[in-house]
Design a protein around this motif. Sequence first.
Motif, PDB file in Angstrom:
ATOM      1  N   ASN A 187       0.876  -1.134   0.285  1.00  0.00           N
ATOM      2  CA  ASN A 187       0.095   0.026  -0.045  1.00  0.00           C
ATOM      3  C   ASN A 187       0.981   1.295   0.035  1.00  0.00           C
ATOM      4  O   ASN A 187       0.704   2.255  -0.604  1.00  0.00           O
ATOM      5  CB  ASN A 187      -0.919   0.104   1.197  1.00  0.00           C
ATOM      6  N   ARG A 202       1.132   4.210  -2.913  1.00  0.00           N
ATOM      7  CA  ARG A 202       0.993   5.548  -2.694  1.00  0.00           C
ATOM      8  C   ARG A 202       2.072   6.486  -3.068  1.00  0.00           C
ATOM      9  O   ARG A 202       2.206   7.827  -2.717  1.00  0.00           O
ATOM     10  CB  ARG A 202       0.738   5.963  -1.363  1.00  0.00           C
ATOM     11  N   THR A 219      -0.724   5.646   5.507  1.00  0.00           N
ATOM     12  CA  THR A 219      -1.702   4.415   5.425  1.00  0.00           C
ATOM     13  C   THR A 219      -2.123   3.422   6.698  1.00  0.00           C
ATOM     14  O   THR A 219      -1.031   3.824   7.684  1.00  0.00           O
ATOM     15  CB  THR A 219      -1.324   3.340   4.294  1.00  0.00           C
TER      16      THR A 219
END
Length: 500
Positions: A147, A151, A313
């Motif tokens: 993740n 990003r 995140t």
Amino acid sequence: MARQVEANLVAGRAGRLGRRLATALALLTALAALLPPDASARLPEPIAKALVQSGIPESAAAFYVHEIGAGRPLLAVGAERAVNPASTIKLLTTYAALELLGPAYTWPTEAYTTGTLKDGALAGDLILKGQGDPSLTLENFWLLLRNLRGRGLRDIHGDLVLDRGYFAAAEHDPARFDDQPTRPYNTGPDALLVNFKAVRLQFIPEPETRSVRIVAQPALPQVQIVNNLVLDDVPCNDWVGRLKHEAQGDAASARLAFNGRYSASCGENERNYSVLGHSQYLVALFRELWRELGGTFTGGVRDGAAADARLMTTAQSPALAEVVRDINKFSNNVMARQLFLTLGAVRAEAPATQEKSARVIRQWLSAKGLTFPELVLDNGAGLSRIERISAGNLGRLLLAAFKSPVMPELMASLPLAAVDGTMKKRTNAVEVAGQAHIKTGLLTGVNAIAGYLLDARGRRLVVVLIVNHANAGNAQPVQDALLSWAYKRGSVALSADKPG
């Protein structure tokens, strides 16, 4: 004159009634003296016989059986004595957590950054903040890092900062309990626990080359695997013992050597080993996964806090109801310890300590009207020589849990006799297969079961048996006898209900 006569008549009737009541009470007292002692205080013959055959004295066993909704127990022998419950203490930890945190509670693991992020390069630190997630597995940690890559983060020029302050720092010796430091159940708790700090080794026989291949997952440079195994063709018995495993190392590095034999008839097997320190394991795993994801990391590693950093995140754990299922079905000690400390952090403020968690549970019990004066809590998992509770109070806890809104989640988390979890192969009482949700507990010198049984008449019973004795390992026939007796009480009642 009439009033005096009426008064005399009333007094006469009252006197006769008093004499009759006194006579009745005397008869009841005499009858009570003729009745046998309370049946709940005597062991049924099949259970007493199983104890003798197992070499376990009655004084070393504690029994408690209570039908849900009944006024008193069906069986209570040694039930008020404080005993070591082993992993059945997880019932207290998980029930308390379900009520205090809620079945939908989740643990966040957060990633923060400092400095500037431009064109994939971070001129600053990456901070990983843990809050005690018991289920941050290798796969879930990979998803968290994936993740971050998604990003836009690729190159980390600052440090990797580990925020582990949610749990108080505490010394933990993985060899102290049973001198098995590489067994995953001896892994200590940590706010940033990843993958139980374990390496899974797969043992793969290759008959064509007369060799055994060992595959490590994850493969960490700090963990050296020495494979001197010889493949043979003997029957597959005690494949683990035949590995002749030797472990060396410290928090920074480990060496696992296998100098024994492995039978081709065993097929493929796997075994987990706990290695390195918490921080060292996490960093080693981070470096390998980040490299595989195409990232670079050139900074150092340090402990710190996520103050004044930007949240990038968050990885959320599964819901508590799912975590409790893993804890109880498979008696996961590491997850139970993480949950125990979470109670202290959430209800008594971080950083969590075992003392805070024990205090939270005692206050919760008191609020429910449950007084357990003999209770000693250590780590909430049962991997302890000092934890204590009585069989009677463990049974009363289960009675209270049955009335709780979280009863379905707690009961469903318990192993189903002869079906799954730690009860899959642990009972020979065939009539109770699929009829009992039972938490097990097993240590050297301790053997315990506690849970719920549906008898032959469809009545739900609480059943507890805890043995503390050198021969506790022989207690399965006693457990079988207890479960069978409790179940068959219903079939006896059914037979009695049939017309003659």
